[in-house]
Design a protein around this motif. Sequence first.
Motif, mmCIF file in Angstrom:
data_model
loop_
_atom_site.group_PDB
_atom_site.id
_atom_site.type_symbol
_atom_site.label_atom_id
_atom_site.label_comp_id
_atom_site.label_asym_id
_atom_site.label_seq_id
_atom_site.Cartn_x
_atom_site.Cartn_y
_atom_site.Cartn_z
ATOM 1 N N MET A 48 0.844 -1.183 0.000
ATOM 2 C CA MET A 48 0.000 0.000 0.000
ATOM 3 C C MET A 48 0.889 1.246 0.000
ATOM 4 O O MET A 48 1.887 1.286 0.691
ATOM 5 N N THR A 49 0.508 2.214 -0.786
ATOM 6 C CA THR A 49 1.293 3.438 -0.826
ATOM 7 C C THR A 49 0.968 4.321 0.378
ATOM 8 O O THR A 49 -0.169 4.380 0.820
ATOM 9 N N SER A 50 1.979 4.965 0.879
ATOM 10 C CA SER A 50 1.771 5.862 2.012
ATOM 11 C C SER A 50 1.628 7.302 1.547
ATOM 12 O O SER A 50 1.480 8.204 2.356
ATOM 13 N N LYS A 51 1.656 7.521 0.254
ATOM 14 C CA LYS A 51 1.594 8.881 -0.295
ATOM 15 C C LYS A 51 0.160 9.273 -0.629
ATOM 16 O O LYS A 51 -0.666 8.434 -0.985
ATOM 17 N N ARG A 52 -0.117 10.571 -0.494
ATOM 18 C CA ARG A 52 -1.413 11.140 -0.839
ATOM 19 C C ARG A 52 -1.188 12.371 -1.719
ATOM 20 O O ARG A 52 -0.226 13.114 -1.514
ATOM 21 N N ILE A 53 -2.074 12.592 -2.665
ATOM 22 C CA ILE A 53 -2.033 13.762 -3.513
ATOM 23 C C ILE A 53 -3.011 14.767 -2.913
ATOM 24 O O ILE A 53 -4.169 14.441 -2.671
ATOM 25 N N VAL A 54 -2.547 15.978 -2.684
ATOM 26 C CA VAL A 54 -3.387 17.006 -2.064
ATOM 27 C C VAL A 54 -3.415 18.226 -2.977
ATOM 28 O O VAL A 54 -2.375 18.704 -3.403
ATOM 29 N N TYR A 55 -4.620 18.683 -3.281
ATOM 30 C CA TYR A 55 -4.750 19.928 -4.036
ATOM 31 C C TYR A 55 -5.893 20.739 -3.453
ATOM 32 O O TYR A 55 -6.716 20.238 -2.700
ATOM 33 N N GLU A 56 -5.908 22.022 -3.800
ATOM 34 C CA GLU A 56 -6.877 22.934 -3.208
ATOM 35 C C GLU A 56 -7.789 23.508 -4.285
ATOM 36 O O GLU A 56 -7.354 23.824 -5.384
ATOM 37 N N ILE A 68 -9.816 21.696 0.490
ATOM 38 C CA ILE A 68 -8.762 20.733 0.165
ATOM 39 C C ILE A 68 -9.371 19.430 -0.336
ATOM 40 O O ILE A 68 -10.375 18.969 0.184
ATOM 41 N N VAL A 69 -8.720 18.844 -1.332
ATOM 42 C CA VAL A 69 -9.082 17.516 -1.813
ATOM 43 C C VAL A 69 -7.870 16.618 -1.597
ATOM 44 O O VAL A 69 -6.745 16.990 -1.922
ATOM 45 N N VAL A 70 -8.106 15.450 -1.029
ATOM 46 C CA VAL A 70 -7.038 14.476 -0.809
ATOM 47 C C VAL A 70 -7.354 13.249 -1.655
ATOM 48 O O VAL A 70 -8.419 12.654 -1.532
ATOM 49 N N VAL A 71 -6.430 12.896 -2.537
ATOM 50 C CA VAL A 71 -6.585 11.722 -3.385
ATOM 51 C C VAL A 71 -5.719 10.608 -2.808
ATOM 52 O O VAL A 71 -4.518 10.784 -2.600
ATOM 53 N N THR A 72 -6.346 9.462 -2.549
ATOM 54 C CA THR A 72 -5.631 8.306 -2.033
ATOM 55 C C THR A 72 -5.465 7.299 -3.173
ATOM 56 O O THR A 72 -6.453 6.697 -3.603
ATOM 57 N N PRO A 73 -4.257 7.153 -3.685
ATOM 58 C CA PRO A 73 -4.057 6.193 -4.780
ATOM 59 C C PRO A 73 -4.378 4.762 -4.343
ATOM 60 O O PRO A 73 -4.040 4.347 -3.234
ATOM 61 N N ASN A 74 -5.058 4.031 -5.212
ATOM 62 C CA ASN A 74 -5.399 2.639 -4.936
ATOM 63 C C ASN A 74 -4.180 1.778 -5.270
ATOM 64 O O ASN A 74 -3.837 1.597 -6.437
ATOM 65 N N HIS A 75 -3.560 1.237 -4.253
ATOM 66 C CA HIS A 75 -2.309 0.488 -4.445
ATOM 67 C C HIS A 75 -2.466 -0.733 -5.331
ATOM 68 O O HIS A 75 -1.510 -1.224 -5.894
ATOM 69 N N ARG A 76 -3.678 -1.226 -5.491
ATOM 70 C CA ARG A 76 -3.875 -2.403 -6.357
ATOM 71 C C ARG A 76 -3.602 -2.085 -7.823
ATOM 72 O O ARG A 76 -3.395 -2.980 -8.622
ATOM 73 N N ASN A 77 -3.600 -0.788 -8.169
ATOM 74 C CA ASN A 77 -3.332 -0.388 -9.552
ATOM 75 C C ASN A 77 -1.850 -0.112 -9.815
ATOM 76 O O ASN A 77 -1.488 0.297 -10.910
ATOM 77 N N ARG A 78 -1.036 -0.325 -8.811
ATOM 78 C CA ARG A 78 0.401 -0.075 -8.976
ATOM 79 C C ARG A 78 1.040 -1.222 -9.758
ATOM 80 O O ARG A 78 0.825 -2.394 -9.460
ATOM 81 N N ARG A 79 1.835 -0.855 -10.725
ATOM 82 C CA ARG A 79 2.533 -1.853 -11.540
ATOM 83 C C ARG A 79 3.678 -2.458 -10.735
ATOM 84 O O ARG A 79 4.320 -1.755 -9.947
ATOM 85 N N PRO A 80 3.989 -3.731 -10.942
ATOM 86 C CA PRO A 80 5.023 -4.393 -10.141
ATOM 87 C C PRO A 80 6.396 -3.719 -10.204
ATOM 88 O O PRO A 80 7.114 -3.699 -9.220
ATOM 89 N N ASP A 81 6.735 -3.143 -11.347
ATOM 90 C CA ASP A 81 8.064 -2.548 -11.496
ATOM 91 C C ASP A 81 8.058 -1.031 -11.291
ATOM 92 O O ASP A 81 9.048 -0.365 -11.556
ATOM 93 N N GLU A 82 6.965 -0.486 -10.777
ATOM 94 C CA GLU A 82 6.794 0.963 -10.675
ATOM 95 C C GLU A 82 7.190 1.475 -9.289
ATOM 96 O O GLU A 82 6.770 0.929 -8.276
#
Length: 110
Positions: free
Chosen positions: A1-9, A14-28
């Motif tokens: 699971m990624t610990s990073k969040r994208i935050v924009y205003e 504020i909007v916080v985007v939580t990336p879905n770790h299941r979509n992460r590529r194995p080599d990424e």
Amino acid sequence: MTSKRIVYETPDGIVVVTPNHRNRRPDESESDFVSRVWAREKEVARQITRGGRVANKHLTDDTPFVIVDASEIPADREHRDAWRLDGDKIGKDNVKVAAINAARAAQKPR
């Protein structure tokens, strides 16, 4: 699971985007993954807007954003509507905090 969040205003807050770790590529790398999620988020907003539906019109290629660790997102959500970007951190707009507190006080039964 990624610990990073994208935050924009947006003007609404504020909007916080939580990336879905299941979509992460194995080599990424985590950084590449979060960047790809951000690019996709903007593309989806553009497609929805072109389709005639309401989208986040404030989400453009020029929208300022920061990538933060999940631990940097305030745990206390009481004044979430008053969050704002303060450089590369999430801060609070004290004027909005006061307005939220006044509105809550006015709603309390006497």
